[in-house]
Design a protein around this motif. Structure first.
Motif, PDB file in Angstrom:
ATOM      1  N   ILE A 107      -1.826   0.854  -8.911  1.00 57.53           N
ATOM      2  CA  ILE A 107      -0.998   1.509  -9.883  1.00 57.53           C
ATOM      3  C   ILE A 107      -0.328   0.858 -10.944  1.00 57.53           C
ATOM      4  O   ILE A 107       0.251   1.675 -11.778  1.00 57.53           O
ATOM      5  CB  ILE A 107       0.172   2.391  -8.827  1.00 57.53           C
ATOM      6  N   ASP A 158      -6.035   0.868  -1.986  1.00 63.16           N
ATOM      7  CA  ASP A 158      -5.079   0.436  -2.667  1.00 63.16           C
ATOM      8  C   ASP A 158      -4.915  -0.920  -2.999  1.00 63.16           C
ATOM      9  O   ASP A 158      -5.032  -1.541  -1.777  1.00 63.16           O
ATOM     10  CB  ASP A 158      -3.705   1.262  -2.408  1.00 63.16           C
ATOM     11  N   ASP A 192       0.790  -1.287   0.074  1.00 63.40           N
ATOM     12  CA  ASP A 192      -0.142  -0.089   0.041  1.00 63.40           C
ATOM     13  C   ASP A 192       0.975   1.332   0.015  1.00 63.40           C
ATOM     14  O   ASP A 192       2.084   1.267  -0.175  1.00 63.40           O
ATOM     15  CB  ASP A 192      -1.109  -0.044   1.390  1.00 63.40           C
ATOM     16  N   ASN A 193       0.281   2.408   0.360  1.00 64.44           N
ATOM     17  CA  ASN A 193       1.245   3.762  -0.034  1.00 64.44           C
ATOM     18  C   ASN A 193       1.480   4.123   1.416  1.00 64.44           C
ATOM     19  O   ASN A 193       2.196   5.349   1.349  1.00 64.44           O
ATOM     20  CB  ASN A 193       0.078   4.862  -0.393  1.00 64.44           C
ATOM     21  N   SER A 194       1.635   3.365   2.369  1.00 62.27           N
ATOM     22  CA  SER A 194       2.055   3.672   3.661  1.00 62.27           C
ATOM     23  C   SER A 194       3.604   4.110   3.770  1.00 62.27           C
ATOM     24  O   SER A 194       4.475   3.262   2.987  1.00 62.27           O
ATOM     25  CB  SER A 194       1.737   2.799   4.898  1.00 62.27           C
ATOM     26  N   ASP A 195       4.114   4.993   4.400  1.00 65.20           N
ATOM     27  CA  ASP A 195       5.517   5.408   4.566  1.00 65.20           C
ATOM     28  C   ASP A 195       6.042   4.750   5.838  1.00 65.20           C
ATOM     29  O   ASP A 195       7.375   4.540   5.943  1.00 65.20           O
ATOM     30  CB  ASP A 195       5.637   6.992   4.766  1.00 65.20           C
ATOM     31  N   ARG A 231       7.878   0.248  -0.582  1.00 63.06           N
ATOM     32  CA  ARG A 231       6.636   0.215  -1.235  1.00 63.06           C
ATOM     33  C   ARG A 231       6.984  -1.138  -2.631  1.00 63.06           C
ATOM     34  O   ARG A 231       7.987  -0.793  -3.147  1.00 63.06           O
ATOM     35  CB  ARG A 231       6.149   1.288  -2.039  1.00 63.06           C
TER      36      ARG A 231
END
Length: 362
Positions: free
Chosen positions: A299, A276, A149-152, A161
């Motif tokens: 994406i 996502d 997913d888009n987590s930092d 990622r």
């Protein structure tokens, strides 16, 4: 250069699971990048073990597995890559013992995040309680979390990622077999409620209740479809249009791909709170040259030059079959579709290129 890959499974037929196939492809990718990889598998195949794992005082990782991991670490070992199973006291002890022995990097892949909603059954509550208690402490021992997913940052640990990919040897162009006036749809899965295929079944019911121009046949390949959807198929009167095959392998599965014109990826990520997505199934469809339908933000397939995937709403509304037919009819000829999808898979979805992002952090 040495490394370790630790994987836990509760699949009865582990060798046939999509999860195990992904693990094998990731291991091969690390090898292609120059690493000698030892794969260590913690097996929990028996029903009794599955039940015990939910008990408050039980352990997800056995002493045997912990010793095997520690014995495998030597001065040439650069990292251990762990596919998340259950974060409990035994997992923290394993991580702590690894860091006591060596300063190798610890990568933890979390295949689905957030995942709490996936453990919504009463029987899963003890596992979730343990998770919530112990996962706050993994930041002491884990160097990077690998996420789709888009987590930092997850649980206080910086993220890398990645996306789900495909192995070179699994990229296999389909043949094209057509029946005049028919469009065949294919879903290959170990069927779970979160897949959300009832959305398409409802769409087919609505489609066949009206005057229609094409015969749409939906093929469900894999275990669990009858238990999940059998009653719904009966009540919708779709027995002539929905075929439950069970698991297919090898030439039988290849033939099913050849006979179908559209793949159906999971349609229910909203059920587990996902926005996502990075479905393995979408990659498999692409690597066969089979255009597909999916839900959620992916994406990998939302680039302007990729025109072989149709995105639907990520909610509980039924799928509009007429929209699917229109999407299919706008596609180029079969040869062009297969050629361009296979090229895209090689360039964007091959595991070696994906896992290079992990080892580049060493």
């Amino acid at each position: 250069m040495n490394s370790i890959y630790l994987y836990s499974t509760i699949d009865d037929d582990e060798s046939a699971s999509g999860e195990r196939k992904k693990v094998d492809m990731q291991v091969q990718a690390f090898r292609d990048l120059g690493y000698d990889v030892e794969l260590i598998v913690e097996k929990k195949n028996h029903k009794a073990i599955r039940i015990l794992a939910r008990m408050p005082g039980s352990y997800a990782y056995s002493k045997k597995t912990r010793n095997q991991v520690l014995d495998s670490i030597n001065e040439d070992t650069e990292f251990i890559y762990i596919r998340k199973f259950l974060i409990d006291n035994s997992f923290l002890k394993l991580l702590k013992d690894i860091k006591k022995k060596t300063r190798i990097k610890v990568f933890l892949e979390i295949p689905t995040y957030p995942y709490d909603k996936e453990w919504g059954r009463v029987i899963d509550a003890p596992m979730l309680w343990k998770e919530r208690f112990f996962r706050k402490r993994i930041k002491r021992y884990v160097d990077r979390i690998i996420t789709l997913d888009n987590s930092d940052v997850i649980f206080g640990v910086p993220c890398i990622r990645i996306v789900n990919g495909i192995g070179k040897t699994s990229i296999k162009p389909k043949k094209s077999i057509h029946n005049e006036g028919e469009i065949h749809l294919l879903a290959v899965a170990l069927f779970q409620p979160a897949h959300g295929y009832e959305r398409l079944l409802e769409g087919l019911k609505n489609y066949y209740e009206k005057e229609h121009r094409s015969k749409i046949i939906f093929h469900l390949v894999g275990n669990g479809a009858k238990e999940l959807y059998g009653d719904l198929i009966d009540s919708y009167g779709l027995n002539k249009y929905v075929v439950i095959h069970g698991s297919l392998y090898g030439a039988e599965l290849d033939r099913m791909y050849d006979e179908c014109q559209l793949g159906i990826s999971p349609l229910g990520p909203y059920k587990v709170g996902l926005i996502d997505v990075s479905s393995l199934k979408s990659v498999e469809y692409c690597s066969r040259g089979l255009p597909f339908i999916y839900a959620g933000n992916d994406i990998r397939f939302e680039k302007k030059d990729f025109k072989y995937a149709m995105k639907v709403e990520n909610n509980g509304t039924c799928i509009d079959v007429e929209d699917m037919i229109h999407f299919y009819e706008q596609l180029p000829d079969d040869e062009t579709v297969t050629k361009e999808m296979i090229e895209y898979a090689y360039e964007n979805l091959e595991w070696t290129n994906i896992m290079r992002n992990v080892v580049n952090t060493l």
